[in-house]
Scaffold this active site. Structure first.
Site, mmCIF file in Angstrom:
data_model
loop_
_atom_site.group_PDB
_atom_site.id
_atom_site.type_symbol
_atom_site.label_atom_id
_atom_site.label_comp_id
_atom_site.label_asym_id
_atom_site.label_seq_id
_atom_site.Cartn_x
_atom_site.Cartn_y
_atom_site.Cartn_z
ATOM 1 N N HIS A 109 0.863 -1.178 0.000
ATOM 2 C CA HIS A 109 0.000 0.000 0.000
ATOM 3 C C HIS A 109 0.906 1.237 0.000
ATOM 4 O O HIS A 109 2.001 1.206 0.563
ATOM 5 C CB HIS A 109 -0.850 -0.047 1.273
ATOM 6 C CG HIS A 109 -1.919 0.991 1.344
ATOM 7 N ND1 HIS A 109 -1.669 2.281 1.729
ATOM 8 C CD2 HIS A 109 -3.247 0.929 1.099
ATOM 9 C CE1 HIS A 109 -2.804 2.964 1.718
ATOM 10 N NE2 HIS A 109 -3.777 2.175 1.334
ATOM 11 N N ASP A 137 2.820 -4.233 8.404
ATOM 12 C CA ASP A 137 1.611 -3.458 8.144
ATOM 13 C C ASP A 137 0.431 -4.405 8.383
ATOM 14 O O ASP A 137 0.147 -5.286 7.566
ATOM 15 C CB ASP A 137 1.655 -2.948 6.697
ATOM 16 C CG ASP A 137 0.364 -2.241 6.302
ATOM 17 O OD1 ASP A 137 -0.630 -2.332 7.044
ATOM 18 O OD2 ASP A 137 0.361 -1.596 5.232
ATOM 19 N N GLN A 170 -4.686 -4.958 7.186
ATOM 20 C CA GLN A 170 -5.667 -5.926 6.681
ATOM 21 C C GLN A 170 -5.599 -7.265 7.407
ATOM 22 O O GLN A 170 -6.315 -8.202 7.024
ATOM 23 C CB GLN A 170 -5.454 -6.161 5.172
ATOM 24 C CG GLN A 170 -5.577 -4.918 4.324
ATOM 25 C CD GLN A 170 -6.995 -4.340 4.284
ATOM 26 O OE1 GLN A 170 -7.961 -4.942 4.761
ATOM 27 N NE2 GLN A 170 -7.128 -3.147 3.723
ATOM 28 N N LYS A 200 -10.818 -0.142 10.415
ATOM 29 C CA LYS A 200 -10.959 -1.375 9.628
ATOM 30 C C LYS A 200 -11.357 -2.562 10.508
ATOM 31 O O LYS A 200 -11.412 -3.698 10.048
ATOM 32 C CB LYS A 200 -9.649 -1.694 8.898
ATOM 33 C CG LYS A 200 -9.286 -0.666 7.813
ATOM 34 C CD LYS A 200 -8.093 -1.132 7.028
ATOM 35 C CE LYS A 200 -7.415 -0.029 6.246
ATOM 36 N NZ LYS A 200 -8.173 0.448 5.102
ATOM 37 N N CYS A 247 -5.013 2.328 -3.680
ATOM 38 C CA CYS A 247 -3.874 2.994 -3.033
ATOM 39 C C CYS A 247 -2.640 2.100 -3.045
ATOM 40 O O CYS A 247 -1.839 2.103 -2.095
ATOM 41 C CB CYS A 247 -4.202 3.429 -1.614
ATOM 42 S SG CYS A 247 -5.563 4.571 -1.516
#
Ligand code: C6P
Length: 405
Positions: free
Chosen positions: A119, A196, A199, A222, A360
């Site tokens: 991302h 990261d 997700q 999220k 993105c």
């Protein structure tokens, strides 16, 4: 199926869009909020609103207690040894930028290893520090299905590798990266690893001590929490390597006219009045997710994936990107000959919300050699019927554009 029907907890899902029941499949962008989270935020503003860590009065003490309680919940949720290792930030983007800008020991020639499908939030900050400090970015090779070529990755590591920054789950391909192995290899050359978790943390159990990562970044919005709140977790020694880049109230121990000393962690890295309601809302979201159980969420999302995959594959002209086997709860795809934005617009007419574009992660689209994709991303409140609605709407989109078989 999930053992209980949770749809009623989400008022926003009870509406129609263009006369059709809303089918919300844009959860990788942001998730919906259950009543428990909405009430926690409203309750804070109705009863406890005050600034934290400064007021002696009762409301101030209550607000501080609730804010710090939320930090304890975050720490427990990701298995952090101490709440002091969980820094409240705005979102994943800010968490990554915090590391990029605060890390104080870059040396010219240091190398940062990334994947070519990160991302933008886990790419552009590193481009910037690379430019400023004379660092080199290196990119892990990928296998054709988007998984990391681990042998190729290990060959990139050397004594100049200072940091490996990698997404746990790709927001474009749905690949689940073997972060524990990535961390272990990086540690062998003395590099730090930032995961990261934007997700992954919302969708699966993520335990920082098991992964042994040095930093983990994720966003509250999220995972059923409000926007504007996120977390940077770090190992104590990794956080100690960060020199604050925001200065002012909240982070100060004492100040004279010419100098200042910082508070200890986590407050040292939280300058200014924080997003108190956001942290409390995130705490309520964590309570909510924990009541369902992250193992249950991952199991159910796998059922949704297994249900969706063959039905999507049956649609003529639909190409799915990413792994054929295990994947996170999202599908990026294209309908042959139809621009993804047109597909998303037509799906919206059917009440189906998906995202179209490069998500993105423009280099990921470049890697796929497509300008953009359509992406349907699931969460635990989605149903098999909603996947049927997606498939039916895609069939209609195909007919509309004259691609009937
Ligand atoms: N991806 C998507 O639709 P923020 O915006 O800071 O909360 O999250 C940034 C981010 C970082 N890493 C990954 C892997 C992400 O997926 C995201 C956010 C959303 O895919 C919005 S662009």
């Amino acid at each position: 199926m999930l053992p209980v029907d949770l749809r009623g907890d989400f008022p926003i899902l009870q509406q129609t869009v263009h006369g059709k029941p809303l089918v919300y499949l844009d959860n990788a962008a942001t998730t919906q909020k259950p009543v428990a989270v909405l009430e926690a935020i409203a309750g804070y503003y109705r009863r406890d609103n005050a600034n934290v860590h400064r007021a002696i009065h009762t409301l101030g003490e209550r607000a501080t207690a609730r804010f710090e309680e939320a930090r304890h919940k975050v720490a427990a949720f990701i298995g952090a040894p101490s709440p002091a290792q969980c820094i409240f930030v705005k979102n994943t983007t800010e968490a990554i930028n915090l590391v990029a800008y605060s890390y104080k020991s870059w040396r010219t020639g240091d190398e940062i290893v990334l994947t070519p499908i990160e991302h933008h939030s886990n790419l552009v900050p590193w481009q910037q520090v690379a430019r400023r400090f004379g660092l080199t970015l290196r990119f892990m090779p990928l296998l054709p299905d988007g998984h990391i070529d681990m042998e190729g990755y290990k060959k990139l590591l050397n004594d100049r590798t200072r940091l490996v920054a990698v997404t746990h789950v790709s927001n474009v391909l749905g690949t689940i990266n073997p972060v524990r192995d990535i961390v272990a290899a990086a540690h062998q050359v003395g590099a730090r690893v930032l995961i990261d978790g934007a997700q992954s943390v919302p969708h699966m159990p993520v335990r920082v001590e098991e992964l042994d990562c040095d930093y983990l970044a994720f966003s509250g919005h999220k995972m059923c929490g409000p926007t504007g709140i996120g977390v940077l977790y770090g190992k104590m020694e990794a956080l100690e390597e960060l020199e604050p880049f925001l200065f002012g109230g909240e982070m100060i121990a004492d100040v004279d006219l010419y100098s200042a000393r910082w508070k200890e962690l986590p407050w040292r890295l939280e300058a200014g009045t924080p997003h108190i309601a956001g942290a409390i809302g995130l705490g309520a979201a964590i309570d909510y997710l924990s009541r369902i159980g992250m193992a249950e969420i991952v199991r159910y999302e796998k059922e949704l994936v297994d249900y969706a995959r063959p039905r999507l594959q049956e649609l003529e002209g639909l190409e799915i990107y990413g792994p054929r086997g295990e994947r996170a709860g999202l599908f990026s795809f294209n309908l042959k000959g139809i621009h993804p934005h047109d597909v998303a617009t037509l799906l919206d007419q059917e009440g189906v919300a998906v995202r179209a574009g490069h998500h993105c992660a423009q280099p990921a689209a470049n890697w796929l050699q497509v300008p953009a994709t359509v992406r349907a991303s699931f969460y635990f409140y989605n149903t098999f019927e909603e996947i049927d609605a997606l498939v039916a709407a895609l069939g209609k989109a195909r007919e509309f554009f004259g691609h009937v078989s």
